[in-house]
Design a protein around this motif. Structure first.
Motif, PDB file in Angstrom:
ATOM      1  N   LEU A  24      31.131  16.785  -3.060  1.00  0.00           N
ATOM      2  CA  LEU A  24      31.947  17.996  -3.212  1.00  0.00           C
ATOM      3  C   LEU A  24      32.090  18.408  -4.681  1.00  0.00           C
ATOM      4  N   PHE A  25      31.670  17.532  -5.589  1.00  0.00           N
ATOM      5  CA  PHE A  25      31.684  17.857  -7.030  1.00  0.00           C
ATOM      6  C   PHE A  25      30.273  18.161  -7.491  1.00  0.00           C
ATOM      7  N   THR A  26      30.198  18.902  -8.566  1.00  0.00           N
ATOM      8  CA  THR A  26      28.900  19.070  -9.210  1.00  0.00           C
ATOM      9  C   THR A  26      29.021  18.581 -10.648  1.00  0.00           C
ATOM     10  N   SER A  27      27.930  18.057 -11.143  1.00  0.00           N
ATOM     11  CA  SER A  27      27.929  17.416 -12.454  1.00  0.00           C
ATOM     12  C   SER A  27      28.189  18.425 -13.578  1.00  0.00           C
ATOM     13  N   VAL A  28      29.003  18.020 -14.529  1.00  0.00           N
ATOM     14  CA  VAL A  28      29.281  18.874 -15.696  1.00  0.00           C
ATOM     15  C   VAL A  28      28.864  18.116 -16.948  1.00  0.00           C
ATOM     16  N   SER A  29      27.990  18.729 -17.712  1.00  0.00           N
ATOM     17  CA  SER A  29      27.599  18.110 -18.974  1.00  0.00           C
ATOM     18  C   SER A  29      28.133  18.984 -20.096  1.00  0.00           C
ATOM     19  N   SER A  30      29.237  18.550 -20.665  1.00  0.00           N
ATOM     20  CA  SER A  30      29.881  19.369 -21.695  1.00  0.00           C
ATOM     21  C   SER A  30      30.165  18.509 -22.922  1.00  0.00           C
ATOM     22  N   PRO A  31      29.603  18.854 -24.067  1.00  0.00           N
ATOM     23  CA  PRO A  31      29.873  18.094 -25.284  1.00  0.00           C
ATOM     24  C   PRO A  31      31.370  18.041 -25.600  1.00  0.00           C
ATOM     25  N   THR A  32      32.087  19.110 -25.294  1.00  0.00           N
ATOM     26  CA  THR A  32      33.534  19.140 -25.552  1.00  0.00           C
ATOM     27  C   THR A  32      34.252  18.094 -24.703  1.00  0.00           C
ATOM     28  N   LEU A  33      33.928  18.064 -23.407  1.00  0.00           N
ATOM     29  CA  LEU A  33      34.575  17.090 -22.519  1.00  0.00           C
ATOM     30  C   LEU A  33      34.197  15.663 -22.924  1.00  0.00           C
ATOM     31  N   LYS A  34      32.950  15.493 -23.299  1.00  0.00           N
ATOM     32  CA  LYS A  34      32.503  14.153 -23.704  1.00  0.00           C
ATOM     33  C   LYS A  34      33.212  13.707 -24.979  1.00  0.00           C
ATOM     34  N   ALA A  35      33.453  14.646 -25.870  1.00  0.00           N
ATOM     35  CA  ALA A  35      34.135  14.297 -27.124  1.00  0.00           C
ATOM     36  C   ALA A  35      35.612  14.021 -26.881  1.00  0.00           C
ATOM     37  N   ASN A  36      36.216  14.750 -25.958  1.00  0.00           N
ATOM     38  CA  ASN A  36      37.667  14.641 -25.740  1.00  0.00           C
ATOM     39  C   ASN A  36      38.069  13.489 -24.819  1.00  0.00           C
ATOM     40  N   ILE A  37      37.229  13.176 -23.846  1.00  0.00           N
ATOM     41  CA  ILE A  37      37.598  12.152 -22.856  1.00  0.00           C
ATOM     42  C   ILE A  37      36.734  10.903 -23.077  1.00  0.00           C
ATOM     43  N   PRO A  38      37.370   9.763 -23.377  1.00  0.00           N
ATOM     44  CA  PRO A  38      36.616   8.532 -23.627  1.00  0.00           C
ATOM     45  C   PRO A  38      35.711   8.165 -22.452  1.00  0.00           C
ATOM     46  N   ALA A  39      34.591   7.525 -22.757  1.00  0.00           N
ATOM     47  CA  ALA A  39      33.563   7.234 -21.744  1.00  0.00           C
ATOM     48  C   ALA A  39      34.111   6.456 -20.552  1.00  0.00           C
ATOM     49  N   HIS A  40      35.053   5.513 -20.801  1.00  0.00           N
ATOM     50  CA  HIS A  40      35.509   4.696 -19.663  1.00  0.00           C
ATOM     51  C   HIS A  40      36.442   5.466 -18.728  1.00  0.00           C
ATOM     52  N   LEU A  41      36.844   6.680 -19.146  1.00  0.00           N
ATOM     53  CA  LEU A  41      37.730   7.485 -18.309  1.00  0.00           C
ATOM     54  C   LEU A  41      37.012   8.665 -17.654  1.00  0.00           C
ATOM     55  N   ARG A  42      35.693   8.610 -17.623  1.00  0.00           N
ATOM     56  CA  ARG A  42      34.953   9.675 -16.943  1.00  0.00           C
ATOM     57  C   ARG A  42      33.766   9.100 -16.174  1.00  0.00           C
ATOM     58  N   ASN A  43      33.279   9.898 -15.217  1.00  0.00           N
ATOM     59  CA  ASN A  43      32.126   9.480 -14.432  1.00  0.00           C
ATOM     60  C   ASN A  43      30.875   9.540 -15.316  1.00  0.00           C
ATOM     61  N   PRO A  44      30.024   8.518 -15.247  1.00  0.00           N
ATOM     62  CA  PRO A  44      28.837   8.484 -16.116  1.00  0.00           C
ATOM     63  C   PRO A  44      27.929   9.704 -15.917  1.00  0.00           C
ATOM     64  N   ASN A  45      27.972  10.297 -14.722  1.00  0.00           N
ATOM     65  CA  ASN A  45      27.117  11.468 -14.460  1.00  0.00           C
ATOM     66  C   ASN A  45      27.874  12.797 -14.592  1.00  0.00           C
ATOM     67  N   GLY A  46      29.054  12.755 -15.148  1.00  0.00           N
ATOM     68  CA  GLY A  46      29.797  13.998 -15.372  1.00  0.00           C
ATOM     69  C   GLY A  46      30.397  14.602 -14.113  1.00  0.00           C
ATOM     70  N   LEU A  47      30.544  13.779 -13.043  1.00  0.00           N
ATOM     71  CA  LEU A  47      31.078  14.329 -11.787  1.00  0.00           C
ATOM     72  C   LEU A  47      32.595  14.487 -11.837  1.00  0.00           C
ATOM     73  N   TRP A  48      33.279  13.657 -12.605  1.00  0.00           N
ATOM     74  CA  TRP A  48      34.718  13.817 -12.788  1.00  0.00           C
ATOM     75  C   TRP A  48      35.124  13.345 -14.176  1.00  0.00           C
TER      76      TRP A  48
END
Ligand SMILES: [Fe+2]
Length: 345
Positions: free
Chosen positions: A101-125
């Motif tokens: 039900l999600f689609t992958s989001v690849s956003s440099p802003t989100l990656k910079a703001n949210i630490p890696a361990h708090l996000r899905n490795p494929n950008g799904l959440w």
């Protein structure tokens, strides 16, 4: 289920009609309207959406439901008006991801703001806030440093002293998953068995009910999400002030892996018709401005490491959080659930 609960006003038919005409005359027109399907109530979201609405002129509708949003999204299929899904607990986020039900989001802003361990490795959440599952102990009956680790709760010295809600609740399931990650399934099961053997009563109620039980002398130790401490302190019902006053918050595992954390988070709906704008909103929600507001209204910890906890929450002091990837907790949740069933938590 409540229908579109608009932030300020209901859907305006004139605006809708004008939008449709504009769409016919000069398609494609970027819609300035977003629909959020939320497990969090609108009053928690509205303050932080204000800034985005002002900056972008976007109208935001919130569909709130504590249950049933997954089924609704599945039923709506490609016709779904949902752009963004906002929910609490990693297991729920992962359910959306698993059902496609999600689609992958690849956003440099989100990656910079949210630490890696708090996000899905494929950008799904992406996580938006951290919720720390702490141990609450009786101020009067449990001494400082008597409980230091989550593992201590299985010690037979606490027989008849512990209260919790049901093990199968997503909060406890995630907590146990973090123990499976730390020690393996067999040791986690042994812990769960020992902890259940120490229970003062059958698992029941929500997190706050455990603090209430401590204030009533039913038990001395409970497991609770940290923000309930503040929700009780600020509650309209003065009885809850007493529940909060009767407990002391213990961050566990400060000498080793750190205290288990869960998240609230967000994902882009697969069938969103406004993906670009929706991603802009996701990025905004990860920004310093929105993160400090979000943490303030919920008494949670910002996911964005550059943002401080609210002044209120800071009274709990600094603590070390478990850095275990939240995605690992999601993966181990079914193992944790099987343990919960086996030990009857
Ligand atoms: Fe909660």
């Amino acid at each position: 289920m409540r229908m579109f609960e608009n932030c300020k006003e209901r859907l305006n038919p004139i605006v809708l009609t004008a939008g449709l005409i504009a769409g016919v005359l000069s398609a494609p027109v970027q819609s300035k309207e977003l629909n959020i399907y939320s497990h969090r109530q609108a009053f928690l979201l509205n303050p932080l959406l204000e800034g985005f609405k002002k900056q972008t002129g976007t109208k935001i509708n919130i569909v709130f439901a504590s249950k049933g949003l997954i089924q609704r999204l599945i039923a709506e299929g490609p016709r779904s008006p949902a752009d963004i899904i906002l929910t609490v607990d990693i297991a729920r986020l992962q359910q959306y991801a698993n059902k496609g039900l999600f689609t992958s989001v690849s956003s440099p802003t989100l990656k910079a703001n949210i630490p890696a361990h708090l996000r899905n490795p494929n950008g799904l959440w992406y996580g938006l806030s951290k919720r720390v599952r702490v141990v609450a102990v009786s101020k009067d009956r449990v001494g400082k440093d008597e409980i230091k680790r989550l593992e201590d709760l299985a010690d037979p010295r606490w027989k008849g002293k512990i209260c919790t809600r049901k093990g199968s609740h997503v909060y406890n399931r995630a907590l146990l998953a973090s123990l499976v990650a730390a020690h393996g399934e067999a040791t986690a099961e042994k812990w769960a068995r020992g902890m259940v053997a120490n229970l003062a009563r059958k698992p029941q109620g929500n997190d706050r009910a455990q603090a209430k039980a401590i204030s009533q002398g039913i038990c001395d130790i409970a497991i609770m999400n940290h923000y309930y401490y503040f929700q009780m302190k600020k509650n309209k019902n003065p009885a809850q002030h007493k529940w909060a006053e009767s407990i002391r918050i213990v961050f566990t595992n400060q000498g080793d892996r750190g205290n288990h954390v869960n998240i609230s988070g967000i994902g882009l709906a697969k069938h969103s018709k406004n993906k670009k704008l929706a991603i802009t909103l996701m990025e905004y929600l990860s920004s310093k401005q929105a993160q400090s507001l979000y943490a303030e209204v919920n008494y949670e910890y910002p996911a964005n490491a550059a943002v401080d906890a609210s002044r209120e929450v800071k009274i709990l002091g600094e603590f070390r959080a478990d850095q275990l990837p939240i995605a690992t907790i999601a993966k181990l949740a079914p193992t944790a659930q099987r343990i919960i069933d086996r030990v009857g938590w």
